[in-house]
Motif scaffolding. Structure first.
Motif, PDB file in Angstrom:
ATOM      1  N   UNK A   1     -15.378   6.129  -3.648  1.00  0.00           N
ATOM      2  CA  UNK A   1     -14.777   6.010  -4.975  1.00  0.00           C
ATOM      3  C   UNK A   1     -15.143   7.220  -5.840  1.00  0.00           C
ATOM      4  N   UNK A   2     -14.192   7.598  -6.696  1.00  0.00           N
ATOM      5  CA  UNK A   2     -14.389   8.721  -7.620  1.00  0.00           C
ATOM      6  C   UNK A   2     -14.603  10.046  -6.888  1.00  0.00           C
ATOM      7  N   UNK A   3     -14.067  10.156  -5.669  1.00  0.00           N
ATOM      8  CA  UNK A   3     -14.109  11.425  -4.941  1.00  0.00           C
ATOM      9  C   UNK A   3     -12.681  11.863  -4.640  1.00  0.00           C
ATOM     10  N   UNK A   4     -12.532  13.056  -4.077  1.00  0.00           N
ATOM     11  CA  UNK A   4     -11.189  13.560  -3.769  1.00  0.00           C
ATOM     12  C   UNK A   4     -10.529  12.733  -2.662  1.00  0.00           C
ATOM     13  N   UNK A   5     -11.321  11.920  -1.951  1.00  0.00           N
ATOM     14  CA  UNK A   5     -10.754  11.074  -0.898  1.00  0.00           C
ATOM     15  C   UNK A   5      -9.941   9.918  -1.479  1.00  0.00           C
ATOM     16  N   UNK A   6     -10.299   9.489  -2.677  1.00  0.00           N
ATOM     17  CA  UNK A   6      -9.612   8.342  -3.289  1.00  0.00           C
ATOM     18  C   UNK A   6      -9.300   8.670  -4.745  1.00  0.00           C
ATOM     19  N   UNK A   7      -8.418   9.627  -4.998  1.00  0.00           N
ATOM     20  CA  UNK A   7      -8.179  10.052  -6.389  1.00  0.00           C
ATOM     21  C   UNK A   7      -7.579   8.959  -7.265  1.00  0.00           C
TER      22      UNK A   7
ATOM     23  N   UNK B   1       0.828  -1.212   0.000  1.00  0.00           N
ATOM     24  CA  UNK B   1       0.000   0.000   0.000  1.00  0.00           C
ATOM     25  C   UNK B   1       0.860   1.258   0.000  1.00  0.00           C
ATOM     26  N   UNK B   2       1.989   1.199   0.722  1.00  0.00           N
ATOM     27  CA  UNK B   2       2.870   2.362   0.785  1.00  0.00           C
ATOM     28  C   UNK B   2       3.539   2.651  -0.553  1.00  0.00           C
ATOM     29  N   UNK B   3       3.635   1.636  -1.409  1.00  0.00           N
ATOM     30  CA  UNK B   3       4.346   1.797  -2.666  1.00  0.00           C
ATOM     31  C   UNK B   3       3.404   2.052  -3.841  1.00  0.00           C
ATOM     32  N   UNK B   4       2.154   2.295  -3.576  1.00  0.00           N
ATOM     33  CA  UNK B   4       1.205   2.615  -4.647  1.00  0.00           C
ATOM     34  C   UNK B   4       0.624   3.996  -4.387  1.00  0.00           C
ATOM     35  N   UNK B   5      -0.065   4.509  -5.382  1.00  0.00           N
ATOM     36  CA  UNK B   5      -0.704   5.819  -5.222  1.00  0.00           C
ATOM     37  C   UNK B   5      -2.171   5.674  -4.864  1.00  0.00           C
ATOM     38  N   UNK B   6      -2.514   4.524  -4.324  1.00  0.00           N
ATOM     39  CA  UNK B   6      -3.905   4.276  -3.978  1.00  0.00           C
ATOM     40  C   UNK B   6      -4.141   4.472  -2.487  1.00  0.00           C
ATOM     41  N   UNK B   7      -5.330   4.873  -2.159  1.00  0.00           N
ATOM     42  CA  UNK B   7      -5.689   5.063  -0.758  1.00  0.00           C
ATOM     43  C   UNK B   7      -5.941   3.705  -0.117  1.00  0.00           C
ATOM     44  N   UNK B   8      -5.339   3.484   1.025  1.00  0.00           N
ATOM     45  CA  UNK B   8      -5.473   2.196   1.707  1.00  0.00           C
ATOM     46  C   UNK B   8      -6.702   2.212   2.605  1.00  0.00           C
TER      47      UNK B   8
END
Length: 416
Positions: free
Chosen positions: A87-93, A60-67
């Motif tokens: 999903x599809x909000x500024x919380x999980x770009x 998770x630390x090595x991706x640009x995704x929200x954990x």
């Protein structure tokens, strides 16, 4: 707030994860996938304390995704919907990396609620389970995921983590504690391949040390009075140990048989051990030593009447007898071959001479034609016993052991 040492010193890189070299080593498949940056849906399968959660966090630390993390023992549909709403909000770009612990506790509806979002890539799923995923994870999830097996960590690898935990705990004390002879080995071995349990043991030993200058072997033994052997009466480990016991008996390895019997008895699985031992007497020893069946039955009866711990004695005798006895599976092969024909519909009418003499009923009696073997020399006479459709079938082949070869010579002499 108190934070367990095992969580506090959790590795931040794959290089620091102990064990799992088969998937995290230099050429390990999981290592190569993580290094590529293209993270697929994955299922981590293996015992607790082997690094599944740690590796998921590093990914998770090595991706640009929200954990986002869920534990299936307490989470439900509402928790999944909450993540979907983000999903599809500024919380999980960049989308969501969902770490779902203990996925086996999610039912089919809960697992399937993730399918649409896994399919279009908005959610990348990393699920972990201590149970066989091919039994507890539904096919729709499995078909979209790659399964990686995490194995119990060896004592040599665990020793590294234990030493690191000792160094950290010593850095917090005014007077460092030394480890007595054999303490490191005891902690690393008694945890049963569970790194978390080993580190927790270190933390407990330091907490209880007081003004002492050394952690003694006696203290380490007290922390792990019983080995933290992995065993789940309904899980894979249960069946793996039972299978290993029977295969050790079949393979004529008395030492391995003692080892797996001990593992079963240590966790109190008396019935499982008895069933496999009884089965082996007929399946693997069979006609090579027919007396194995009544002897083993007597041992099992004694064990069940005695109960543990005394039951270990007759069961040990039974296992050693079976492991050192000559082997024959001819009875097993014969009945399985016959069952195969019956299940395939190859039966046929029972020959007239073998039918029940009273079966015809009044007014329809005819000569049966049965030849009574005891009325003939050597108590044998040639006649057909199998149905016409199977009259040439051969299910039984004599084994190459002394008992069956003696029977073969006896009947060949009479029937020639």
């Amino acid at each position: 707030m108190y934070k367990p040492l095992a969580d506090e010193i959790r590795p931040d890189s794959l290089d620091d994860v102990v064990g799992q070299r088969h998937i995290l080593g230099k050429d390990g498949m999981l290592r190569r996938i993580v290094d590529s940056g293209q993270i697929p849906n994955m299922i981590f399968y293996g015992p607790s304390g082997t690094g599944k959660t740690t590796v998921a966090r590093i990914i998770a630390q090595r991706t640009n995704r929200s954990l986002r993390k869920l534990n299936a023992t307490t989470a439900g549909i509402a928790d999944i919907k909450k993540i979907i709403d983000e999903l599809d909000t500024f919380l999980t770009p960049g989308g969501v990396l969902l770490y779902l612990d203990e996925i086996q506790y999610f039912n089919k509806k809960q697992q399937q609620s993730l399918l649409e979002f896994i399919e279009d890539g908005r959610i990348t799923l990393i699920a972990s389970t201590t149970e066989n995923p091919y039994f507890c994870v539904f096919n729709a999830i499995l078909s979209r995921s790659t399964v990686f097996e995490f194995k119990a960590v060896s004592p040599q690898d665990i020793a590294r983590a234990v030493q690191r935990a000792v160094d950290i705990m010593n850095s917090r004390r005014e007077s460092p504690l030394s480890l007595g002879s054999g303490v490191l080995e005891r902690i690393s071995t008694a945890c049963g391949g569970d790194v978390r349990k080993a580190i927790n043991s270190v933390e407990l030993l330091f907490s209880a040390a007081g003004e002492r200058r050394e952690i003694s072997l006696e203290d380490a033994a007290a922390i792990s009075q019983r080995s933290a052997m992995r065993y789940d009466r309904e899980g894979d480990e249960h069946f793996d140990i039972l299978s290993a016991l029977m295969k050790s008996l079949r393979g004529s390895d008395p030492d391995a048989a003692m080892h797996y019997l001990a593992r079963l008895l240590e966790v109190g699985d008396l019935i499982g051990a008895c069933r496999r031992i009884l089965c082996s007497a007929s399946e693997d020893i069979g006609l090579a030593y027919p007396m194995a069946v009544p002897i083993v039955k007597a041992c099992v009866d004694s064990a069940m009447q005695l109960g543990l711990p005394e039951a270990r004695l007759p069961l040990a005798e039974a296992c050693l007898l079976l492991a050192t006895a000559p082997k024959s599976n001819t009875a097993c092969m014969a009945i399985d071959a016959a069952l195969s024909d019956v299940r395939a519909g190859r039966t046929g009418a029972i020959p007239r001479e073998l039918q029940n003499v009273h079966a015809d009923g009044a007014g329809f009696e005819r000569e049966q034609g049965y030849k009574y073997p005891h009325s003939f020399p050597h108590r044998w006479v040639k006649q057909q016993y199998l149905p016409d459709e199977l009259k040439n079938a051969r299910y039984y082949e004599y084994g190459d052991n002394k008992t069956e070869q003696a029977a073969r010579r006896y009947w060949e002499e009479i029937k020639k």
